[in-house]
Design an enzyme around this catalytic site. Structure first.
Site, short mmCIF file in Angstrom:
data_model
loop_
_atom_site.label_atom_id
_atom_site.label_comp_id
_atom_site.label_asym_id
_atom_site.label_seq_id
_atom_site.Cartn_x
_atom_site.Cartn_y
_atom_site.Cartn_z
CD GLU A 149 -1.72 -2.37 1.63
OE1 GLU A 149 -0.53 -2.58 1.98
OE2 GLU A 149 -2.61 -3.25 1.71
CG PHE A 203 -9.86 -9.48 11.58
CD1 PHE A 203 -8.60 -9.87 12.02
CD2 PHE A 203 -10.14 -9.51 10.22
CE1 PHE A 203 -7.64 -10.30 11.11
CE2 PHE A 203 -9.19 -9.94 9.31
CZ PHE A 203 -7.93 -10.33 9.76
CD GLN A 204 -7.26 -7.28 8.14
OE1 GLN A 204 -8.15 -7.12 7.31
NE2 GLN A 204 -6.07 -7.77 7.84
CE LYS A 238 -17.19 -7.42 4.02
NZ LYS A 238 -16.39 -8.60 4.36
CG MET A 289 21.91 12.76 3.23
SD MET A 289 23.00 13.99 2.54
CE MET A 289 22.00 14.68 1.23
#
Ligand SMILES: Cc1cc2nc3c(=O)[nH]c(=O)nc-3n(C[C@H](O)[C@H](O)[C@H](O)COP(=O)(O)OP(=O)(O)OC[C@H]3O[C@@H](n4cnc5c(N)ncnc54)[C@H](O)[C@@H]3O)c2cc1C
Ligand SMILES: Cc1ncc(C[n+]2csc(CCOP(=O)(O)OP(=O)(O)O)c2C)c(N)n1
Length: 610
Positions: free
Chosen positions: A80, A142-143, A192, A507
């Site tokens: 993602e 969940f999630q 959902k 760097m």
């Protein structure tokens, strides 16, 4: 923070015609659809062409109607974070809103870095996330992650949609907010069951954004005040920032610069806003800016600041920055004005309109006379002559990273799009590639996000498929997000990636060399010693062509070989020396007067030089 960062208004206000989205198909009488179908129809209606994302449980209902859309293409990324940076690359390359999508919980939290990145660099991005069903929110389901809470400080705005009937309006508002005023990321979180429920869909919806009215037209009196200062300043500088690119105001800027003969500096976010080949262009200011750009700001008596935000990488120690300068500050976000440096003449508005009005006002003012800039240019040209941009070839016989990047710029040319990761290679790409056009240089300036280059290049390529897109990456950055090359190979985005492989987190190593007594703690990646990973083999495994070059003689031929391969992405492993450093440099926290043109030379400016 932008002034627009606030929770969505709970109560609908009167819609205004200015706020209403442009009518787009489908239109007409309401039809019965699911929330998910309403989402896809809304994306089609706002003109969204491509969504970068990964499906999962809570966002799954949205992926079903997406399968049938002939207008919205979904690109299945590998992480993602890649989706978020791809949306940013797409937006920066096209000027349109970039879109990414993720499921709840880890999918959504993986978007946090790219959203923070887009927020810092004012990029119009809309992120759509699935959320647990309404009755489960707050139960540690969940999630479940409170992504609205998490992203509140790093988005321009975010929404939790609790009614499917609200989906069209929310999408219209999200795109409007992302793209107008100061651009920025907007997140839309949809449970959902809201996606599954049936509702009616009609387009266009009425938007309700009371209080959100970005000022685009500048105040005439402020413009006239600024014009007076511009015409009569003896050491003026046009301090140009990313806002000029966002406003698509390069033509107006050129007109103003040529009308006044004033020197121009372009920040890291504004490279390309003004042609590098133009005589009045002094290059980039700041920590790794050119001596002439830093010197001109420092000795200026008037900063004409256009869409720039006095970032600490530009000002150095703020108290000693441009001590003799009055400040004209033009920005679309009033919160930026006088945030870091007090403005003598604030101008709130869109840079395109502001600069166009400044041109008219300066012309009128010039009829009453204007200052002679000959002495100012003589001083600037002195700096340019004494401290030209350049680099030394490594004494140990290794390949010079600056040379590689410079040759890419020269052979590929200014019509291509270049992206970069974060580190030395990013600074060299800003210094040694010559940019002639806006939106051809895409990088992570504000957040400094390693791993930005490859997914941003992928997004840019989807936005501009006919343009050659090169990612200039570091070997450290490349190891963070190279998996998106599989996406590029499968989805047909033949980008080129030049890995500037110095075997180190270069760097950071440079800072350890200069400020930590050469104690190199945890910056040797081992890639040189062990060739782990072997970037050419990795490239092949990801469906790309893999090339390697470690000699000066091979550089041009390798770049040309890469340019000739267009049926898949190409990765070039440029094996370069580890000791090259980025110069000039103003050490963190120091004043710009202490700019080091090269190691050991400081300070550059003597009192008698003023
Ligand atoms: C390793 C590293 C080193 C760096 N070194 C340097 C350096 O040497 N020099 C340097 O310049 N930067 C450097 N940076 C980048 C730096 O951190 C900042 O990101 C950058 O300087 C900010 O650029 P900007 O002022 O142009 O502002 P941006 O972040 O581009 O902001 C744009 C401004 O324009 C405004 N705006 C947006 N749209 C419009 C519009 N339509 N009209 C009017 N205004 C608008 C916004 O409100 C905002 O205030 C470095 C970054 C990294 C990671
Ligand atoms: C995600 C993230 N982690 C850490 C840093 C700190 N950091 C800035 S530059 C840099 C080194 C980058 O190394 P590399 O990609 O090899 O580029 P180089 O500097 O060698 O060109 C690091 C670790 C960062 N900017 N971003």
């Amino acid at each position: 923070m932008t002034s627009a960062t606030s929770r969505p208004a709970a109560k609908p206000g009167a819609p205004s015609s200015a706020n209403r989205p442009k009518p787009a198909p489908p239109s007409g009488a309401p039809v019965r659809v699911t929330g998910a179908q309403a989402l896809v129809r809304s994306l089609e209606a706002v003109g969204c062409e491509v969504v970068f994302g990964i499906p999962g449980g809570t966002i799954l209902p949205a992926y079903d109607p997406l399968l049938d859309s002939t207008k919205v293409r979904h690109v299945l990324v590998r992480h993602e974070q890649g989706a978020g940076h791809a949306a940013t690359g797409y937006a920066q390359a096209t000027g349109k809103v970039g879109v990414c999508m993720a499921t709840s919980g880890p999918g959504a939290t993986n978007l946090v870095t790219p959203l923070a990145d887009a927020n810092m660099d004012s990029v119009p991005v809309v992120a759509i996330t699935g959320q647990q069903s309404r009755q489960l929110i707050g139960t540690d389901a969940f999630q479940e992650a409170d992504i609205c809470g998490i992203t509140l400080p790093i988005t321009k705005h975010n929404f939790l949609v609790t009614d499917p009937a609200e989906i069209p309006r929310t999408i219209a508002e999200a795109f409007h907010l992302a793209a107008t005023g100061r651009p920025g990321p907007v997140l839309v979180d949809i449970p959902k069951d809201v996606l599954q429920e049936t509702t009616s869909f009609a387009w266009p919806p009425e938007m309700h954004l009371p209080g959100y009215r970005p000022t685009t037209r500048p105040h005439g009196k402020q413009v006239r005040e600024a014009a007076k200062l511009i015409a009569h300043a003896r050491r003026p500088v046009l301090y140009v920032g990313g806002g000029v690119i966002k406003a698509q105001a390069s033509a107006q800027l050129k007109e103003l610069a040529e009308l006044t003969g004033i020197p121009v500096v372009t920040t890291l976010m504004a490279r390309g806003a003004f042609p590098d080949s133009h005589r009045q262009h002094l290059g980039m200011p700041g920590m790794h800016g050119s001596v002439a750009a830093v010197g001109a700001l420092q000795r200026s008596d008037l900063l004409i600041t256009l869409g720039a935000r006095f970032d600490d990488r530009v000002t150095g120690q703020l108290a000693s920055f441009a001590p003799d300068a009055q400040v004209v500050h033009a920005d679309i976000d009033p919160a930026e004005i006088s945030k870091n440096r007090k403005a003598d003449v604030p101008i709130v508005g869109d840079c395109k309109e502001i600069i166009a009005e400044l041109v008219t006002a300066v012309k009128a003012e010039q009829e009453r006379g204007h200052a002679d800039l000959t002495a100012w240019w003589a001083q600037i040209d002195g700096w340019r002559e004494t401290f030209p941009a350049g680099y030394e070839w490594p004494s140990d016989g290794t390949l010079s990273p600056q040379y590689v990047i410079e040759r890419i710029g020269q052979l590929v040319g200014p019509d291509a799009i270049y992206t970069a990761g974060v580190g030395q290679h990013q600074m060299w790409a800003a210094q040694f590639i010559k940019y002639e056009n806006p939106a051809t240089w895409i990088n992570s300036g504000g957040l400094g996000t390693m791993g930005f280059a490859v997914p941003a290049a992928m997004g840019a390529k989807f936005g501009k498929p006919d343009t050659e897109v090169w990612a200039i990456d570091g070997d450290g950055c490349f190891q963070m997000t190279n998996q998106e090359l599989a996406t590029c190979a499968i989805e047909g985005a033949p980008i080129k990636v030049a890995v500037i492989n110095n075997g180190n987190l270069g760097m950071v190593r440079q800072w350890q060399n200069l400020f930590y007594a050469e104690r190199y703690s945890q910056t040797d990646l081992g890639t040189h010693k062990h060739r782990i990973p072997d970037f050419t083999l990795l490239a092949e495994a990801l469906g790309c062509a893999g090339l390697r070059c470690d000699s000066r003689e091979g550089v041009d031929a390798t770049i040309k070989r890469a340019m000739a391969i267009n049926d898949r992405p190409v990765v070039i492993d440029f094996v370069v020396g580890k000791d090259a450093q980025v110069w000039p440099m103003v050490a963190a926290g120091k004043g710009n007067d202490e700019i080091m043109a090269a190691r050991g030379i400081r300070p550059l400016f003597d009192e008698d030089e003023i």
